[in-house]
Design a protein around this motif. Structure first.
Motif, PDB file in Angstrom:
ATOM      1  N   ARG A 189     -54.916  15.870  81.828  1.00 18.81           N
ATOM      2  CA  ARG A 189     -53.873  14.845  81.972  1.00 18.81           C
ATOM      3  C   ARG A 189     -54.433  13.542  82.527  1.00 18.81           C
ATOM      4  NH1 ARG A 189     -49.566  13.726  79.178  1.00 18.81           N
ATOM      5  NH2 ARG A 189     -48.584  11.929  80.188  1.00 18.81           N
ATOM      6  N   ALA A 190     -55.401  13.627  83.425  1.00 16.08           N
ATOM      7  CA  ALA A 190     -56.003  12.401  83.989  1.00 16.08           C
ATOM      8  C   ALA A 190     -56.700  11.587  82.897  1.00 16.08           C
ATOM      9  CB  ALA A 190     -56.980  12.765  85.097  1.00 16.08           C
ATOM     10  N   THR A 191     -57.437  12.297  81.997  1.00 19.06           N
ATOM     11  CA  THR A 191     -58.096  11.594  80.886  1.00 19.06           C
ATOM     12  C   THR A 191     -57.066  10.989  79.943  1.00 19.06           C
ATOM     13  OG1 THR A 191     -59.943  13.145  81.033  1.00 19.06           O
ATOM     14  CG2 THR A 191     -59.745  11.861  79.015  1.00 19.06           C
ATOM     15  N   LEU A 192     -55.998  11.721  79.685  1.00 12.32           N
ATOM     16  CA  LEU A 192     -54.946  11.217  78.802  1.00 12.32           C
ATOM     17  C   LEU A 192     -54.298   9.949  79.370  1.00 12.32           C
ATOM     18  CD1 LEU A 192     -53.354  11.732  76.209  1.00 12.32           C
ATOM     19  CD2 LEU A 192     -51.784  13.162  77.532  1.00 12.32           C
ATOM     20  N   GLU A 193     -54.024   9.947  80.684  1.00 12.08           N
ATOM     21  CA  GLU A 193     -53.420   8.766  81.314  1.00 12.08           C
ATOM     22  C   GLU A 193     -54.370   7.564  81.251  1.00 12.08           C
ATOM     23  OE1 GLU A 193     -50.479   8.254  82.396  1.00 12.08           O
ATOM     24  OE2 GLU A 193     -49.682  10.296  82.201  1.00 12.08           O
ATOM     25  N   ARG A 194     -55.708   7.836  81.406  1.00 15.51           N
ATOM     26  CA  ARG A 194     -56.681   6.743  81.327  1.00 15.51           C
ATOM     27  C   ARG A 194     -56.659   6.107  79.934  1.00 15.51           C
ATOM     28  NH1 ARG A 194     -60.862   9.413  82.659  1.00 15.51           N
ATOM     29  NH2 ARG A 194     -61.107   8.748  84.817  1.00 15.51           N
ATOM     30  N   TRP A 195     -56.672   6.935  78.892  1.00 17.76           N
ATOM     31  CA  TRP A 195     -56.650   6.402  77.526  1.00 17.76           C
ATOM     32  C   TRP A 195     -55.343   5.665  77.233  1.00 17.76           C
ATOM     33  CZ3 TRP A 195     -60.075   6.565  73.284  1.00 17.76           C
ATOM     34  CH2 TRP A 195     -61.318   7.122  73.569  1.00 17.76           C
ATOM     35  N   LEU A 196     -54.207   6.173  77.721  1.00 21.15           N
ATOM     36  CA  LEU A 196     -52.922   5.479  77.511  1.00 21.15           C
ATOM     37  C   LEU A 196     -52.948   4.084  78.144  1.00 21.15           C
ATOM     38  CD1 LEU A 196     -50.384   8.398  78.150  1.00 21.15           C
ATOM     39  CD2 LEU A 196     -50.777   7.205  75.984  1.00 21.15           C
ATOM     40  N   ALA A 197     -53.566   3.958  79.326  1.00 25.00           N
ATOM     41  CA  ALA A 197     -53.665   2.644  79.980  1.00 25.00           C
ATOM     42  C   ALA A 197     -54.509   1.678  79.141  1.00 25.00           C
ATOM     43  CB  ALA A 197     -54.262   2.806  81.373  1.00 25.00           C
ATOM     44  N   TYR A 198     -55.611   2.191  78.546  1.00 23.68           N
ATOM     45  CA  TYR A 198     -56.442   1.322  77.704  1.00 23.68           C
ATOM     46  C   TYR A 198     -55.690   0.908  76.437  1.00 23.68           C
ATOM     47  CZ  TYR A 198     -60.307   2.822  80.701  1.00 23.68           C
ATOM     48  OH  TYR A 198     -61.129   3.058  81.767  1.00 23.68           O
TER      49      TYR A 198
END
Length: 689
Positions: free
Chosen positions: A412-421
């Motif tokens: 989930r942390a990686t997913l949130e990072r990509w959503l921010a980008y």
């Protein structure tokens, strides 16, 4: 009956009547004597029609003839406005017998408004000599007559009367109306926007508007109308082409000049198109309208011709025709271009299909994970991914199609990072590149990944779409870490070298300092101090490099400050006797330039300390530096001491110090000169930054 009544009158009554008769007789005798003496001009007699005034011809005979000969009407009015006297001209003006005017009120020949005005002016006349005004008198036939009236006051035997002199303005008014009509007609001709011509019965031009004079010149008046050369244009064929105007030379009838004779015979013409050549040689198109000119008795006096310039309209119509032709050609060209463009688009479509096939092949065979996703709230829907991406996520491209990232077991942390980008790329509409580190459970170590996302076109109104590229940069990051560790190690070694060189030079400086204490020879002592200064200059460079964050460059201002005050200490110069002024612009030097530059400043400042202030004199030594727009550094060392000898020549000096100055300036590709100065010595050094 009267006699019977008289019988019964008393004596007193009879005596009273006798006395009254005597008084009447005395009055009558006095009146008769006054009439005979010419003292009475008129008298009033009461009649059944009212009071009547009768004048005595014998009384006013001397001036009556003069008044009767006047062309103006004259009257004398009483204070009540009664006409006491009037001449025959007044009677003729009012169209009434003179005997009916005498005794009548003057205001009955005025309207109510004019009567009030006349009364007010008459009352005002009593306060001054005379008054004038214009009024309308009403004749017996109820015709209003314009008049000019002069009012004067008369005082005869303390009796106030009014004298009125009346001038008939009828002819004058008619003349003014004629002049006004003539002036109006002239103004209409001068300001008319069309060419207007008026001809007499002999076909000669007697009047012309300003526009007509501009067309044919100022000598237009007096010329025959037919000499103007108005050529009618044949009617155009509106059935076949409503915009086509045939040329002038169609037929002999069409080319026959227009003649005014038919208008003088009573005919009228409307909307005839004619062509002329004006005085500047330009051909103009006009619309001609003409009609006869007759008087009130229908007597033919001439003709009036109106000419309206339609040349601009004709030009617009010609331009419209040209535009239609151009439009037709443009349409044909456009159709041809559409056909050519269709062929190009077909070719482009074939090329695009081939390019898409090539790109798809590259996309599928690319070693880096890449694909296209669609942003859905807090998740990403995979629309297209290549084989490398499927391998990265441990699945196949077909299995990833139309699946959310959360279903691919992405943390989930990686997913949130990509959503921010992705949201950043949507906001900036520019590619976003980033790096991050994560744990690789399959390999049991951490790995570095570099990603790039970019917004791509999607369906209108639909969710935003993005492309992504992912790259494993773990090996590169490990290599960079090793390189940074190696650079850090070399930096520490370099600092250690600078530190040891500085310490060694400091030892040399201390040894020279100890040696100078046992030397009494001034020449030897001077040599030792010069050597000390040079060693200190070199040691200071390594000290600044050792303490600097940048191991390759040192700050010029900081270096010169330490160098200058160190020289004062070396030569034991008192700061109270020799002042030091430093004006250094911010700049940094590399070691190859800083070391020669420091030795140059050392030699020049040492010369000033040794020779500029003999016998304990006081003074000032200044070091100035600036950086020009041409990237040239200028260093100036100056003092206000005794100055140089008159025969001083820098190029032929044999001293070691000045020889070093010249050699060191060449080493840094600079020039050294003796700068002119009113007092003391100044050396100017210029070298590239």
């Amino acid at each position: 009956m009267d006699n019977a009544e008289d019988i019964y009158k008393t004596k007193s009554e009879l005596l009273t009547e006798i006395q009254a008769l005597r008084d009447h007789l005395a009055t009558s005798e006095e009146t008769l004597h006054a009439i005979q003496g010419g003292e009475v001009d008129a008298f009033v007699v009461s009649t059944s029609e009212g009071p009547r005034i009768f004048t005595l011809q014998t009384a006013d005979q001397p001036y009556r003839l003069l008044v009767e000969k006047m062309q103006q009407g004259a009257a004398i009015l009483s204070t009540e406005g009664l006409i006491l006297y009037g001449n025959q001209s007044l009677a003729n003006l009012l169209q009434r017998p003179l005997e009916k005017l005498i005794g009548a009120y003057f205001r009955q020949f005025l309207s109510l408004q004019d009567s009030l005005l006349f009364q007010s002016r008459t009352e005002a006349t009593a306060q001054k000599e005379s008054n004038t005004l214009e009024l309308f008198l009403i004749s017996s036939s109820a015709v209003e007559i314009p008049t000019y009236i002069t009012i004067s006051s008369l005082n005869v035997d303390e009796t106030l009367m009014t004298c009125v002199v009346i001038t008939d303005l009828t002819q004058q008014k008619r003349h003014e109306e004629t002049l006004a009509a003539e002036r109006l007609a002239r103004l209409m001709l001068e300001q008319a926007g069309e060419a207007i011509l008026v001809c007499d019965a002999d076909c000669m031009i007697i009047r012309a508007s300003q526009v007509a004079c501009e067309l044919w010149g100022p000598k237009l008046l007096g010329q025959p109308f037919d000499s103007l050369g108005l050529v009618p244009i044949a009617a155009r064929d509106t059935a076949t082409n409503p915009l086509a105007f045939p040329p002038v030379g169609i037929s002999a009838e069409a080319q026959a000049p227009f003649a005014i004779a038919s208008i003088l015979k009573g005919e009228s013409i409307q909307g005839l198109e004619v062509e002329i050549e004006d005085q500047r040689g330009q051909r103009l198109n006009l619309i001609l309208s003409a009609r006869p000119l007759a008087d009130a008795d229908s007597q033919n006096l001439g003709a009036v011709v109106l000419l309206t310039d339609i040349t601009p309209r004709k030009r617009i119509e010609t331009q419209r025709l040209q535009a239609l032709a151009d439009l037709s050609r443009a349409k044909a060209e456009l159709e041809q271009r559409v056909a050519e463009r269709t062929i190009e688009l077909r070719q482009l479509n074939d090329d695009l299909q081939q390019s898409e096939s090539t790109l798809r092949s590259f996309f599928d065979s690319a070693p880096m994970p890449m694909g296209i996703v669609e942003l859905r709230h807090s998740d990403m829907l995979h629309l297209s991914d290549n084989g490398a991406a499927a391998e990265f996520f441990g699945t196949t491209p077909q299995a990833m199609h139309n699946r959310f990232s959360s279903d691919l077991e992405i943390p989930r942390a990686t997913l949130e990072r990509w959503l921010a980008y992705y949201r950043q790329a949507e906001r900036t509409q520019a590619p976003v590149r980033f790096e991050y580190c994560e744990d690789d459970n399959s390999l049991g170590r951490r790995r570095w990944l570099a990603g790039s996302v970019c917004a791509v076109a999607g369906s209108p109104g639909g969710p935003p779409r993005f492309s992504y590229i992912l790259e494993d940069i773990t090996d590169r990051k490990e290599s960079e870490a090793k390189l940074q560790a190696s650079l850090k190690e070399k930096e520490l070694l370099l600092k250690e070298i600078y530190h040891r060189v500085k310490n060694n030079l400091q030892v040399v400086y201390s040894l020279l300092n100890l040696q100078s204490r046992n030397v009494s020879d001034p020449v030897a002592l001077s040599v030792l101090r010069d050597s000390q200064s040079r060693v200190r200059a070199m040691a200071l460079v390594h000290e600044k490099l050792y303490k600097s964050q940048d191991l390759a460059r040192i700050d010029l201002a900081d270096y010169i400050h330490g160098l200058a005050y160190g020289l004062l200490e070396t030569y034991r110069a008192s700061s109270h006797r020799i002042a030091l002024r430093l004006e250094i612009e911010p700049h940094s030097l590399d070691i190859e330039t800083a070391l020669p530059c420091g030795l140059l400043l050392t030699e020049l400042m040492s010369n000033s300390l040794k020779y500029a202030f003999p016998d304990g004199r006081s003074g000032e030594i200044a070091i100035l530096s600036s950086v020009g727009h041409d990237h040239q550094i200028s260093l100036r060392v100056q003092d206000n001491g005794v100055g140089l000898p008159d025969d001083f020549d820098l190029q032929h000096m044999s001293s070691l110090g000045l020889s070093l100055v010249q050699n060191l300036s060449k080493q840094i590709k600079g020039d050294v000169v003796v700068a002119p100065q009113p007092v003391g010595t100044a050396f100017q050094i210029t070298f590239p930054a």
